[in-house]
Design an enzyme around this catalytic site. Structure first.
Site, PDB file in Angstrom:
ATOM      1  N   GLY A   1       0.909  -1.106   0.040  1.00  0.00           N
ATOM      2  CA  GLY A   1      -0.054   0.055  -0.194  1.00  0.00           C
ATOM      3  C   GLY A   1       0.957   1.157   0.077  1.00  0.00           C
ATOM      4  N   ARG A   2       0.281   2.246   0.309  1.00  0.00           N
ATOM      5  CA  ARG A   2       0.715   3.453   0.566  1.00  0.00           C
ATOM      6  C   ARG A   2       2.409   3.352   1.204  1.00  0.00           C
ATOM      7  NH1 ARG A   2      -4.007   4.422   2.312  1.00  0.00           N
ATOM      8  NH2 ARG A   2      -5.529   5.743   0.987  1.00  0.00           N
ATOM      9  N   ILE A   3       2.335   2.956   2.534  1.00  0.00           N
ATOM     10  CA  ILE A   3       3.713   2.667   3.238  1.00  0.00           C
ATOM     11  C   ILE A   3       4.492   1.924   2.380  1.00  0.00           C
ATOM     12  CG2 ILE A   3       4.583   2.112   5.644  1.00  0.00           C
ATOM     13  CD1 ILE A   3       1.966   3.091   6.589  1.00  0.00           C
TER      14      ILE A   3
ATOM     15  N   HIS B   1       5.689   0.346  19.528  1.00  0.00           N
ATOM     16  CA  HIS B   1       4.681   0.676  18.469  1.00  0.00           C
ATOM     17  C   HIS B   1       4.734   2.532  18.286  1.00  0.00           C
ATOM     18  CE1 HIS B   1       0.444  -0.044  16.748  1.00  0.00           C
ATOM     19  NE2 HIS B   1       0.948   0.956  16.108  1.00  0.00           N
ATOM     20  N   ILE B   2       5.945   2.788  17.470  1.00  0.00           N
ATOM     21  CA  ILE B   2       6.182   4.148  17.374  1.00  0.00           C
ATOM     22  C   ILE B   2       6.667   4.550  16.007  1.00  0.00           C
ATOM     23  CG2 ILE B   2       6.960   4.567  19.783  1.00  0.00           C
ATOM     24  CD1 ILE B   2       9.907   4.406  18.662  1.00  0.00           C
TER      25      ILE B   2
ATOM     26  N   ILE C   1       6.278  -3.666  11.016  1.00  0.00           N
ATOM     27  CA  ILE C   1       5.874  -2.297  11.562  1.00  0.00           C
ATOM     28  C   ILE C   1       4.535  -2.217  11.333  1.00  0.00           C
ATOM     29  CG2 ILE C   1       7.996  -0.958  11.357  1.00  0.00           C
ATOM     30  CD1 ILE C   1       6.728   0.078   8.708  1.00  0.00           C
ATOM     31  N   ALA C   2       3.883  -3.294  10.945  1.00  0.00           N
ATOM     32  CA  ALA C   2       2.569  -3.457  10.633  1.00  0.00           C
ATOM     33  C   ALA C   2       1.322  -3.557  11.674  1.00  0.00           C
ATOM     34  CB  ALA C   2       2.045  -4.704   9.494  1.00  0.00           C
ATOM     35  N   ARG C   3       1.294  -4.924  12.198  1.00  0.00           N
ATOM     36  CA  ARG C   3       0.530  -5.071  13.525  1.00  0.00           C
ATOM     37  C   ARG C   3       0.735  -6.204  13.945  1.00  0.00           C
ATOM     38  NH1 ARG C   3      -1.099  -0.695  13.643  1.00  0.00           N
ATOM     39  NH2 ARG C   3      -3.386   0.141  13.603  1.00  0.00           N
TER      40      ARG C   3
ATOM     41  N   GLU D   1       0.001  -6.577  22.557  1.00  0.00           N
ATOM     42  CA  GLU D   1       0.762  -5.393  23.105  1.00  0.00           C
ATOM     43  C   GLU D   1      -0.209  -4.520  23.883  1.00  0.00           C
ATOM     44  OE1 GLU D   1       1.943  -3.560  19.245  1.00  0.00           O
ATOM     45  OE2 GLU D   1       0.495  -1.987  19.682  1.00  0.00           O
TER      46      GLU D   1
ATOM     47  N   ARG E   1      -1.756  -8.671  -2.107  1.00  0.00           N
ATOM     48  CA  ARG E   1      -2.806  -9.314  -2.743  1.00  0.00           C
ATOM     49  C   ARG E   1      -3.257  -8.813  -4.018  1.00  0.00           C
ATOM     50  NH1 ARG E   1      -7.122  -7.164   1.819  1.00  0.00           N
ATOM     51  NH2 ARG E   1      -5.915  -5.507   1.458  1.00  0.00           N
TER      52      ARG E   1
HETATM   53  C1  DGY Z   1      -1.556   3.308  12.711  1.00  0.00           C
HETATM   54  O1  DGY Z   1      -1.847   4.475  12.260  1.00  0.00           O
HETATM   55  O2  DGY Z   1      -2.269   2.199  12.324  1.00  0.00           O
HETATM   56  C2  DGY Z   1      -0.536   3.078  13.738  1.00  0.00           C
HETATM   57  O3  DGY Z   1      -0.015   1.932  13.704  1.00  0.00           O
HETATM   58  C3  DGY Z   1      -0.725   3.769  14.981  1.00  0.00           C
HETATM   59  O4  DGY Z   1      -1.528   2.922  15.619  1.00  0.00           O
END
Ligand code: DGY
Length: 328
Positions: free
Chosen positions: A157-159, A288-289, A239-241, A270, A180
């Site tokens: 996606g964008r990131i 989560h920063i 860095i996703a979830r 978390e 996907r």
């Molecule tokens: C998001 O924007 O989804 C970051 O993980 C902050 O929750």
């Protein structure tokens, strides 16, 4: 005169954003910033039409049933796995998130974590702080090169695209991705990124970064079997979830050096962190920063507020998740 509508800001946010909301609404705030339980959230939402949430508050069928007056929930995050969007749509509640404003900041952090993981930044700092550095050695904390290596991106996606751009254009990396859906050829060419199968991604990446949304399908998308497909020299960054990686399986693989290292900004359950991850040296851990610069967090909070203001005062939204609610 009709009383002004009431809303809740579920976590502490910037005072200037609260001030912009107070121009339109009665605003209840959570100044202690202690995450509300589902019961407390439902109770605080009685008589209120809007809420600003973060990933720590769930908006699901149970909450919606308990809060029939709710009209809008604005998540201060781009990810919205804490929202049951179909249930919100069925209840006529608009959901919004905060895309775009955090893309570049989050991509910067993704790259920081790739670099820190590959170059063993925190491991070597802990060694120095512990007073263990008494001589220089040729192979001391020798890591893996980032420049010129193969960057694998799962989720484009964008990131993911902003990370690809940094890798290909900034670090001369070969960029491969799996998603996907495949990107248009022109976008692939601009990013210098090639589409591969998930299996090829796992096998070929020197540095693999996860940037896909969390869902039932992506739960444990990286577990023991996937890690076994990776190079023993590879690094993995999430860095996703939390929940996309099987943290227990990853900790075991790191301990046994089945991959070289990992960098994790998000964790299953978390703010708890799997205890095994705290004892392996070859993992960089952050709380989560990824989107946490002051400017970006402020922009995220303001976008959430602007969504609530736009919807409750003009029946519009800037970044709706279920625009069909607006049209209904
Ligand atoms: C998001 O924007 O989804 C970051 O993980 C902050 O929750």
């Amino acid at each position: 005169m009709n009383p002004r509508p009431s809303i809740l800001v579920a976590r502490a946010i910037f005072p200037e954003v609260i001030a912009s909301l107070r121009e339109h609404f009665e605003v209840d705030t959570n100044d202690d910033d202690v995450a509300l339980t589902p019961e407390q959230l439902a109770q605080r939402l009685q008589g209120k039409v809007g809420v600003l949430t973060t990933g720590s508050e769930r908006v699901d069928a149970a909450l919606l049933a308990a809060c029939p007056g709710l009209r809008v929930a604005a998540n201060i995050a781009v990810g919205f796995n804490n929202f049951d969007v179909p249930a919100m749509t069925a209840a006529g509640v608009l959901g919004t998130n905060t895309p775009d404003v955090l893309t570049e900041t989050t991509a910067d952090f993704g790259f920081a974590l790739i670099m820190a993981t590959a170059r063993r930044l925190t491991e070597s700092e802990h060694f120095l702080r512990a007073g263990k550095w008494n001589k220089w050695a040729l192979d001391m904390f020798a890591g893996a090169d980032v420049h010129g290596s193969t960057l694998g991106i799962l989720g484009m996606g964008r990131i993911g695209q902003a990370i690809a751009r940094r890798g290909a254009h900034g670090f001369g990396m070969k960029v491969i991705y799996h998603n996907r859906s495949r990107l248009d050829a022109a976008i692939e060419a601009d990013l210098r990124a090639s589409y591969v199968s998930k299996d090829q991604l796992l096998q070929q990446a020197d540095h693999l970064i996860l940037v896909l949304p969390y869902s039932a399908e992506s739960h444990h998308a990286i577990g023991a079997a996937e890690i076994a497909r990776m190079k023993p020299t590879a690094t993995l960054v999430n860095i996703a979830r939390g929940g996309i990686v099987d943290d227990a399986a990853l900790a075991a693989a790191l301990r046994e050096r089945r991959i070289a290292a990992a960098g994790l900004d998000v964790f299953e359950g978390e703010p708890k962190v799997h205890p095994d991850l705290l004892t392996v040296p070859n993992v960089v851990l952050t709380p989560h920063i990824a989107s946490a610069t002051l400017a970006t967090r402020r922009a995220m909070a303001q976008l959430a507020a602007d969504n609530v203001i736009a919807y409750l005062t003009q029946g519009q939204a800037l970044t709706p998740l279920n625009p069909e609610v607006i049209r209904a």
